[in-house]
Structure formats: structure tokens, C-alpha cells
Design an enzyme around this catalytic site. Structure first.
Site, short mmCIF file in Angstrom:
data_model
loop_
_atom_site.label_atom_id
_atom_site.label_comp_id
_atom_site.label_asym_id
_atom_site.label_seq_id
_atom_site.Cartn_x
_atom_site.Cartn_y
_atom_site.Cartn_z
N ASP A 332 5.67 1.24 -0.07
CA ASP A 332 6.23 1.44 -0.36
C ASP A 332 7.46 1.17 0.56
O ASP A 332 8.36 2.14 0.08
CB ASP A 332 5.68 -0.66 -0.30
CG ASP A 332 6.63 -0.61 -1.72
OD1 ASP A 332 6.61 0.58 -1.93
OD2 ASP A 332 6.55 -1.62 -1.99
N ASP A 595 -1.31 -4.20 -2.67
CA ASP A 595 -1.58 -2.94 -2.80
C ASP A 595 -2.24 -2.46 -4.04
O ASP A 595 -2.53 -0.93 -4.39
CB ASP A 595 -0.24 -2.22 -3.66
CG ASP A 595 0.84 -2.49 -2.63
OD1 ASP A 595 0.89 -2.26 -1.30
OD2 ASP A 595 1.78 -3.01 -2.95
#
Length: 879
Positions: A332, A595
Site C-alpha cells: 500500500d 488487505d
């Protein structure tokens, strides 16, 4: 007081909320007092199902369970009974020393793993002494009132008192992947606890919404604890362990063929049965690198200590090797490429509204509880908003409003909505979230607003849109209420690039790792940050772009795409799986509930210590600092450990194979055994002991610049090509001993013992590097001292008082001159062969992409302070 048993929990769990609190003597508003919580912790114990412990007996059993050792000890016992007592005792002592070395090193590794596990913590927001606070989940007790939020693993069995769109994924208990909606009303007495909508159970994951409840059972008294008590916790194999097992099987086949043929030949030559059996078994043990587990354990233990100092935590020691195998990293943006210190910058208002109005609506649309003007357990954007200097002038006004209902944020809607009532009694719906989704639900969006939004994105700023509409009902909002909104404005947040990120990206590139950004943020923002850091952006794809692509098209696009923006959790997992099908090792770095799927799908899941519970549980590696430079340290360390392990493997498969093949050949034409069984075992023990220093060795820089993989075919070729080189000099030694020195059996064995130990030990200096040893690549001091010390011990052993007991005889001085010449010639020949071998074979062999991780759908809370059981998992091949 409710006792921590499943039956008691079931009775309490189906009661009404106040009844539960009364039974547990707790107030839902104030929670327990600290003193009462401490008393209950003593009564019920820590909220832990199990914990990792280093245990002596299992480690010892792992060392002695080898069938070869068992057969050898049985044969030694038989030899003792028929009168060959000295040989039997020597064999027994050598075997015991070998087992002891392996045991000590593996037990140290287990202690290191135990220390690692104790550092991994999970936090829970609990109400104690009338205020919300964060505590370690192991300190939870029955009666605690806790908050459940998106992405958290439910830390205990909880009777729900209040919910706001709460849904939990309960696959850890039921095997069903779909989330289950939760409510506060019980289904009815007698319903199994796992089917109650009014309960949230330990190990399940908050998929959406939020809730508050009272803990009714902890630890082994939970439903999950009852299941865990009846299940084993066998850890599934990593790719490194699979390669190690395949290598061991290769040696088993070689040892089996060699041992059987030698035993048969000795019987045909009418050698005594017991002598032939002991000699054959000693050959089998000699070709087997008995201390390979100890070398691996020592490497991993030392590596784990170095990685902790570099702020990298591995959940299992063997995951260090998998980390070094990575060549593509998906990560990310926030906190990795940027500082992660989100700061509120300004508000942009539409129409006649004032930025202060937008800020007020933004503060009102916060789903997390607030205490003393601060957000407790909030997301970073809300925390930045509440802590900003601009909010100080608005907080007093916000305090006069009343929040009537909350529809929490989720990753499908990407918004949060609240129903609020102003001081005059009017009610309104306030929606805050990703600009694209909020604007879709607005009736009239000014062009100036769209232009302002695009400008902020191009500048690399994070933006949240705020919209409202009046409502008549005071009921909690639902997704159906999020329509016909009026855009009030934009909230702009700054998260500048991290100064060290550019250097870290360059270092990862030197390690052969391609970095790709997977973010829920806008594509323009991610591209701007990447360009500022010097990362080649290439192509950027968004969630809608991915939805329009087939699997083959996505796989082809990966090579030219660096940024994946506005992607869903499913998109992230799909991208990772597509990359894995192209080959190589894939890592995913993430810290949010969105995630978790991608962390499961990657070869190596990486999270951070501040991540959500579900992200930490899905990860294999925890970074104590969210920094790509820290990750690069971990990758380099993993590759270093793998390279040192392979050094021992190549040593064992070349010199051991050559020496044992020489023994087999010598037994065909000699009238006596070329080396006694006890001498073979002693030779192997001394050699293996010197190799315990390999984990301290340095690794050439070029070996760290790209991933290394197990390649059994390459190891087999190395064994076949280098083993005979050792045999050539063994046969030369035989000729010298028989025809130059006219040696008898004892002196012959002494000469070959010294020569074989010297050649197979000193070859480490050539095998450890692809460069010219000592001149362009220097070994570590411990390895140098260990190797030379072993050679010296072997050389002087035939002249010590132990020589007669061991079957040795002093050697003439001229022998050592011949030995020096043979060792020098052997090392030169090995160096030439090494150049030919690595010239024909790639230095870093590649393998077909294999699914190196299990499908861990049911490994939700794989924690170590509160460990959950590992269910049976099916491993499947990808590609």
C-alpha cells in the site's frame, strides 16, 4: 459468576443483555473496575487458547527418530553382545554426541521461536473504570465490556449489547466464508452458540459494522477453545521445508542404493555378517548430513536475532527463507511510501457554505467513540481531523449535536453515514467517504467541486467528500438511505512522501525486487507520490479497469503496471494470484482488514505491528516499523541464510558422496574394511561439527541481489560432478598408503581418515563462493577457525593416546607432505570444476511457480499469545 465452560457460556449467551450483565456483575456503561478485572484474571487465567513453548522431549525425539540411527544402535548393541565391546561403545558415544549437537542447536532454535511469539500482541478496546481504553487481549476477563470494530478478530466469546451493521466472518468455526449478520436479540435458549446471532465468538472476524458486548467466556472456555483442545496444531510446510524434505529424500535414495550394494558385496566376499552390516550402516550414516537440521536451526536462530535487531519479526523461523525468495512486492502507499502521519490541511466548501460548516459535518460523521475530545480507536483520517487545530473552534458546537445512529464504513461502500440531531431538533443524514462514491450519490455536483477535487488529486493530497440531506426518521441509517445527497464540500489531508522511501526503493531494486503499489486511494494521488520518489510508474489501473479484464489479460498487464488504485479487497487478492502465476516469489505488505485476502494469497504476507488484528494474523512477517528499508533488511537476511544453508547442502552431497563411494570401491579389492564403522562415524561427526560455523559466514553481494530457490536437479548434478573428484584423491591416497608406505590395515585407515577429513572439510572454502576464494571472497573467522581446527584434530588424532582404541596408528612424516600436495591439487581441481559448472548452469536456478502457502481460510487468529488451531488445509498448485 459465570464459569468458563461452554455450557455455562451458552446459558449466559442466550440471555438478554441486562441479564448477562447482572449475572456477571458488570455495568454496560462503566465496565469492570481495574481491581475487579485483576481478581477475575487470577480466577480465570489469561485469555489464551495455547502458546508456543520450547519442549525438550519433542526436540529430542526429532533428533533420535532417524531409522538409520536406530539400526546403527541396534547393530552396535549386537556387536557388544558378541564381544566387540570397544567398537560398540565407541559407536554409541559418537552417535550420542551427534544427537546431542543436533538437540542443543534445535532446542536453542525453539527457544528463539518462543521469544518471537511472545512479542506478537493484539489489542482490544475495553470499557474499564467508566472509560474506553486499549489493553492486551490476554488480559480480557469475563464481564469485560468491549468494542468490536471493522477488521478486528473477536478476542473472546461476547454477548452483544449493541450493534451497528455488525457482520462477522465465522469460517474459523463453521467453514462458511459468507459473513453473518449480528443482532442483539437471542434466537432462543438451546440454540448452539455458534449459530446465535446475538453472540460474537472468539476467532471470528468483524467483516462490517461495529458493536459492543460483554465477554462471557475467555481462553479455553470459549467455543473456539473447546475445538482447539481436540485439535492438533501441526504447522504446515513452507516452500523451504518442502525443498529440504525433497533433498533429504534424494539422500535417502542414494544412501539406500549404496548401502544395499555394499552389504551385498561384502557378503559375497564372505566378510563377517555383523562387520558387513555395521560397515554398511556406517556408510549410510556417513552419506547423510546428520546435522543438517542443526545447521538450518542455527542459521534461522541467528538470523531471527539479527532480524529482530533490524525490526523484522517472523512468526515462524522457516518463513525467513521464504522472505528471501521474494522478487515482486505489492504494497500500500500510506506509511510505506508516505510518512503515514496524516494531517488535516483545509476544507473546500460548495455554494454559500463556509469551510467551518464542512469541518463540522466531518466531525459529526465519525463512527468511533470520542473521549475528552479525541477519537478512541478511530481511523487515521478521523484522528487527524479531531486533533487538528481547526477542530478546536468547532468541537464545542459539535458537542451540542446528538448522534442517533451510525452506518459504519465498509470496503464495498467506502463511506460512513450517521443520523444526527441539531440543538433545534432537526435531523439530518451525514455521509463521508471516498469522493467518487459520495459524488455518485449526490444530486447536483458543481463543476467547481469536480475541478477542485481533480486539482487536489494531482497535487497528491488525500481527499474525503462530505454530503448531507435532511431526514425525518431518527432510525439508524441503512445503505438504502444514502441517496439524493447534497455535496457540502471536501476535506483535504496531507501525507507527504517519506524522505527515506526513495533510497529504500532503490535498494529493493538492487535486490531484484519489483515494487508495485496497490491502494484504495485515487490513481492520480498514487502516481504523483511514485513519481516524486523516482519510481517508474508505467501504467496505472483502477478497480473498474480490472473488472473489465480477464485473467490472461490481467496477467499480461502486470509487467507494465506499477499502480493499482481504487481496488477492492477481492481485486487485491486477484492481482496477487495473477502475479504468482507468472512465477517467482510474491510478497504483499498491508495493514488493514481489506488487505487480509491478499495477505493470504501471497507467498509471503507482511504486515506491521500497528496493523489490524486480521492483517497481523494473516501475515507471516511482522515489521516493527512500516519502512521499506526495514523490509529490504529482512529480504537480504533471508537470502543470506538460504545461501549459507545451500553451502552445507552442497558440501554434504559432494564430499560425503565421494568419500562413501570411495569406501564402497575399496571394499571390493581390499582384504579388510577400508575404514571401521566407528571411524566413519567419527569422521562424519568431526566434519559436521566444523560445518556448524557456516551460519556465521559472509555471503557474496551478487548472491543477495536476486532470489534463490531450491533446485534438486541442480543439487543432483553438483553431487554427480564433484563427488567423483573427491573419489579420485581418495583412490590416490589408497595407492600411496599401499604401494609407497606399504601400510597395514590400521595405518591405511589412519591415512585415509586424515585425508578424507581434510579434503571434505577444506572444500568449503571453494564451495562457499562463486568467486576466487580468499582473494575475492573471504570466509568468516569462525568458519575459518572451525575448518582448520577440524583438519588439525584429524591429523593429530592417530598420534594421541586414543589412537589404539579408535583403531588408528601413527603416520609417517612423509605422508603429511603427500597429503599437503594432494589437498592443494584437489582444491585447484575443484576450483576449475566450479568454473565449468557455474558456466553451464545458471547461478540462481529457477523453478516452476508453486503455491507455497496453504489456503488459510480458517487460520484467522493464528496468534501466539492467543494461538488458534490450524485446521486441515488442502495445498494446491498454481499455474
Amino acid at each position: 459468576m459465570t464459569t468458563a465452560t461452554p455450557s455455562a457460556v451458552s446459558d449466559a449467551a442466550v440471555s438478554t443483555g441486562p441479564a448477562v450483565c447482572a449475572a456477571l456483575e458488570v455495568s454496560a456503561e462503566r465496565g469492570l473496575s481495574s481491581d475487579e478485572a485483576a481478581r477475575r484474571l487470577l480466577q480465570h487465567g489469561p485469555n489464551a487458547v495455547s502458546s508456543h513453548r520450547a519442549r525438550l522431549l519433542p526436540v529430542l525425539w526429532h533428533q533420535v527418530r532417524s531409522p538409520l540411527l536406530g539400526l546403527l544402535l541396534a547393530a552396535a548393541a549386537a556387536s557388544y553382545l558378541v564381544g566387540e565391546r570397544s567398537d560398540a561403545v565407541i559407536i554409541g558415544v559418537i552417535v550420542a554426541m551427534s544427537v546431542g549437537l543436533g538437540f542443543v542447536n534445535e532446542y536453542r532454535a525453539e527457544r528463539a521461536a518462543q521469544a518471537l511469539h511472545s512479542t506478537i500482541r493484539h489489542q482490544a478496546v475495553v470499557v474499564r473504570d467508566g472509560r474506553a481504553q486499549s489493553i492486551d487481549v490476554t488480559a480480557l476477563v469475563p464481564g469485560d465490556v468491549i468494542e468490536l470494530r471493522l477488521g478486528e478478530v473477536v478476542p473472546a466469546d461476547v454477548r452483544l449489547l449493541a450493534v451497528a451493521g455488525l457482520a462477522c466472518t465465522e469460517s474459523v468455526l463453521t467453514g462458511e466464508g459468507l459473513p453473518v449478520d449480528k443482532a442483539t436479540d437471542p434466537v432462543g435458549v438451546g440454540t448452539p452458540l455458534a449459530e446465535l446471532r446475538c453472540c460474537a465468538l472468539m476467532g471470528t472476524v468483524v467483516h462490517a459494522g461495529s458493536g459492543r458486548g460483554v465477554v462471557v467466556s475467555t481462553g479455553r472456555g470459549t467455543e473456539f477453545g473447546a475445538i482447539a483442545a481436540g485439535l492438533g496444531t501441526h504447522q504446515l510446510e513452507t516452500q523451504f521445508q518442502v525443498g529440504l524434505r525433497r533433498f533429504s529424500m534424494l539422500l535417502v535414495y542414494v544412501a539406500g542404493a549404496l548401502t544395499t550394494s555394499i552389504f551385498a558385496v561384502n557378503l559375497v566376499l564372505h566378510r563377517p555378517f555383523l562387520d558387513a552390516l555395521l560397515f554398511s550402516l556406517a556408510i549410510a550414516v556417513g552419506i547423510t548430513p546428520q546435522l543438517l537440521p542443526a545447521v538450518v536451526s542455527t542459521s534461522l536462530t541467528a538470523g531471527s536475532r539479527r532480524m529482530i535487531r533490524r525490526k523484522v519479526l517472523v512468526k515462524r523461523l522457516v518463513c525467513i527463507e521464504d522472505l528471501g525468495d521474494v522478487d515482486v512486492l505489492f504494497t500500500d502507499k500510506t506509511g510505506t511510501l508516505t510518512l503515514g502521519q496524516v494531517a488535516y490541511a483545509r476544507a473546500w466548501a460548495t455554494g454559500d457554505l463556509h469551510p467551518r460548516d464542512v469541518l463540522r459535518w466531518g466531525l459529526l460523521s465519525t463512527e468511533n467513540a470520542t473521549e475528552d475530545g479525541r477519537s478512541v480507536g478511530g481511523n487515521p483520517l478521523d484522528e487527524a481531523l479531531w486533533e487538528s487545530p481547526a477542530a478546536l473552534a468547532v468541537k464545542a458546537e459539535v458537542a451540542r449535536w446528538t448522534t442517533l445512529g451510525v452506518l459504519p464504513f465498509d470496503h464495498e461502500r467506502r463511506m460512513v453515514s450517521v443520523v444526527v440531531r441539531d440543538p433545534a431538533g432537526a435531523t439530518a443524514l451525514v455521509t463521508k467517504g471516498a469522493p467518487e462514491t459520495v459524488l455518485e450519490r449526490c444530486t447536483d455536483v458543481p463543476e467547481q467541486a469536480r475541478a477542485a477535487l481533480e486539482a487536489e488529486f494531482v497535487a497528491g493530497n488525500r481527499v474525503v467528500a462530505v454530503a448531507t440531506r435532511p431526514v425525518a426518521s431518527e432510525a439508524p441509517p441503512t445503505p438504502d438511505d444514502e441517496h439524493d445527497l447534497h455535496l457540502t464540500g471536501l476535506l483535504v489531508f496531507l501525507d507527504p512522501p517519506k524522505p527515506s522511501a526513495a533510497t529504500a526503493l532503490q535498494r529493493l531494486a538492487r535486490l531484484g525486487i519489483a515494487v508495485k503499489i496497490v491502494t484504495g486511494d485515487n490513481a492520480a494521488v498514487a502516481v504523483k507520490v511514485c513519481r516524486d520518489l523516482g519510481l517508474d510508474v508505467g501504467r496505472a489501473l483502477s478497480g473498474p479497469d480490472l473488472a473489465a479484464m480477464g485473467e490472461e489479460e490481467l496477467g499480461a498487464a502486470l509487467a507494465t503496471t506499477t499502480v493499482f488504485a481504487r481496488v477492492s479487497p477481492e481485486d487485491k487478492a486477484r492481482i496477487v494470484r495473477a502475479q504468482r502465476r507468472t512465477g517467482g516469489g510474491v510478497a504483499f505488505l498491508g495493514d488493514g482488514v481489506n488487505d487480509a485476502l491478499a495477505l493470504h494469497a501471497a507467498d509471503v504476507g507482511i504486515s506491521v505491528d500497528s496493523a489490524t488484528d486480521v492483517a497481523k494474523d494473516a501475515a507471516d512477517v511482522i515489521l516493527l516499523e512500516k519502512d521499506l528499508d526495514v523490509l529490504a533488511d529482512g529480504v537480504a537476511e533471508g537470502r543470506r541464510i538460504f545461501a549459507n544453508t545451500i553451502k552445507y547442502v552442497l558440501m554434504g552431497t559432494s564430499s560425503n558422496f565421494g568419500n562413501m563411494a570411495s569406501a564402497a570401491l575399496a571394499s571390493l579389492f581390499l582384504s579388510f574394511l577400508p575404514m571401521l564403522p566407528s571411524q566413519i562415524l567419527l569422521n562424519n561427526l568431526l566434519y559436521d561439527t566444523s560445518q556448524l560455523a557456516i551460519p556465521t559466514d559472509d555471503v557474496d553481494e551478487e548472491q543477495l541481489q536476486r532470489p534463490s530457490h531450491w533446485d534438486i536437479a541442480s543439487i543432483r548434478r553438483f553431487m554427480v560432478r564433484f563427488g567423483p573428484l573427491s573419489s579420485v584423491f581418495d583412490l590416490l591416497t589408497f595407492a600411496v598408503m599401499l604401494w609407497v608406505f606399504h601400510s597395514g590395515p590400521a595405518q591405511f585407515r589412519s591415512g585415509w581418515f586424515v585425508e578424507s577429513l581434510a579434503t571434505q572439510t577444506l572444500i568449503i572454502f571453494a564451495i562457499r563462493t562463486h568467486r576466487v576464494p580468499f582473494f575475492r571472497s573471504r570466509p568468516s573467522l569462525p568458519l575459518t577457525l572451525a575448518a582448520l581446527g577440524t583438519v588439525v584434530v584429524g591429523a593429530v588424532l592417530p598420534s594421541t593416546p586414543l589412537a589404539h582404541a579408535l583403531g588408528f596408528q601413527p603416520l609417517p612424516g612423509a605422508f603429511f607432505a603427500a597429503l599437503a600436495a594432494m589437498v592443494a591439487a584437489y582444491l585447484v581441481l575443484v576450483e576449475l570444476a566450479k568454473r565449468l559448472f557455474y558456466g553451464a548452469v545458471p547461478a540462481v536456478p529457477r523453478v516452476e511457480p508453486v503455491d507455497r502457502r496453504p489456503q488459510r481460510i480458517r487460520r484467522r487468529a493464528a496468534r501466539f499469545s492467543t494461538a488458534l488451531p490450524r485446521p486441515r488445509v488442502v495445498r494446491r498448485r498454481v499455474g
